[in-house]
Design a protein around this motif. Sequence first.
Motif, PDB file in Angstrom:
ATOM      1  N   LYS A  17     -70.085   0.376  62.210  1.00 60.54           N
ATOM      2  CA  LYS A  17     -71.189   0.933  61.437  1.00 60.54           C
ATOM      3  C   LYS A  17     -70.827   0.864  59.957  1.00 60.54           C
ATOM      4  N   THR A  18     -71.821   0.652  59.143  1.00 59.93           N
ATOM      5  CA  THR A  18     -71.583   0.624  57.703  1.00 59.93           C
ATOM      6  C   THR A  18     -71.916   2.003  57.138  1.00 59.93           C
ATOM      7  N   THR A  19     -70.984   2.914  57.307  1.00 60.57           N
ATOM      8  CA  THR A  19     -71.156   4.283  56.832  1.00 60.57           C
ATOM      9  C   THR A  19     -71.043   4.319  55.309  1.00 60.57           C
ATOM     10  N   GLY A  20     -71.474   5.405  54.731  1.00 62.32           N
ATOM     11  CA  GLY A  20     -71.369   5.585  53.288  1.00 62.32           C
ATOM     12  C   GLY A  20     -69.939   5.486  52.802  1.00 62.32           C
ATOM     13  N   LYS A  21     -69.023   6.080  53.552  1.00 67.79           N
ATOM     14  CA  LYS A  21     -67.606   6.038  53.154  1.00 67.79           C
ATOM     15  C   LYS A  21     -67.081   4.607  53.190  1.00 67.79           C
ATOM     16  N   ARG A  22     -67.384   3.895  54.246  1.00 64.83           N
ATOM     17  CA  ARG A  22     -66.918   2.504  54.347  1.00 64.83           C
ATOM     18  C   ARG A  22     -67.482   1.657  53.211  1.00 64.83           C
ATOM     19  N   GLN A  23     -68.766   1.840  52.943  1.00 66.02           N
ATOM     20  CA  GLN A  23     -69.382   1.063  51.866  1.00 66.02           C
ATOM     21  C   GLN A  23     -68.753   1.392  50.519  1.00 66.02           C
ATOM     22  N   ARG A  24     -68.502   2.653  50.258  1.00 69.78           N
ATOM     23  CA  ARG A  24     -67.910   3.052  48.967  1.00 69.78           C
ATOM     24  C   ARG A  24     -66.483   2.514  48.828  1.00 69.78           C
ATOM     25  N   ILE A  25     -65.707   2.532  49.916  1.00 71.43           N
ATOM     26  CA  ILE A  25     -64.349   1.976  49.858  1.00 71.43           C
ATOM     27  C   ILE A  25     -64.423   0.490  49.517  1.00 71.43           C
ATOM     28  N   LEU A  26     -65.301  -0.221  50.214  1.00 71.72           N
ATOM     29  CA  LEU A  26     -65.443  -1.651  49.947  1.00 71.72           C
ATOM     30  C   LEU A  26     -65.953  -1.906  48.530  1.00 71.72           C
ATOM     31  N   GLU A  27     -66.941  -1.135  48.084  1.00 70.82           N
ATOM     32  CA  GLU A  27     -67.456  -1.304  46.718  1.00 70.82           C
ATOM     33  C   GLU A  27     -66.351  -1.101  45.697  1.00 70.82           C
ATOM     34  N   LEU A  28     -65.566  -0.069  45.893  1.00 66.64           N
ATOM     35  CA  LEU A  28     -64.460   0.224  44.982  1.00 66.64           C
ATOM     36  C   LEU A  28     -63.507  -0.965  44.892  1.00 66.64           C
ATOM     37  N   LEU A  29     -63.130  -1.507  46.035  1.00 62.93           N
ATOM     38  CA  LEU A  29     -62.189  -2.627  46.052  1.00 62.93           C
ATOM     39  C   LEU A  29     -62.823  -3.914  45.529  1.00 62.93           C
TER      40      LEU A  29
END
Length: 142
Positions: A17-29
């Motif tokens: 799932k593309t959760t908010g936390k996962r998306q934010r971690i990826l965006e940050l990186l």
Amino acid sequence: MSAFEQAVKTLKRNGYKTTGKRQRILELLYNSNKYMSAKEVQDKLKKMFPGISPDTIYRNLHTFVELKVVEETELNGEKLFRATCDVHGHHHHFICTVCGKTKELDCPLDLFQDQLPGYEVDSHRFELFGKCSNCLQLQSTN
């Protein structure tokens, strides 16, 4: 499609799932050109997700590494992570030990082939660590 969007698509394709936390971690990186520790990632996400645990960060980072949307390396016994880059094919990195920024390097493997007659290289890692020009300049002015 951006590299970030491709990473999200890879998550979905692999049943995550593309959760908010996962998306934010990826965006940050994907929005930085540097390696970060899990602690740095957690510190940057604290405002948006005050209760985010180190376990959540580590678990997601390791999942991203397995899916090859994030790269990892190790410096002084600490794992560091960055968005996978494939700008011009196979390459390596210079990594600043002060700010974590990276610079792409061409692969030096050909330099070693003459020293390995009759051998077959299955894989390799090559990373240089030091201070980038910005950090050196800051150091000289202090």
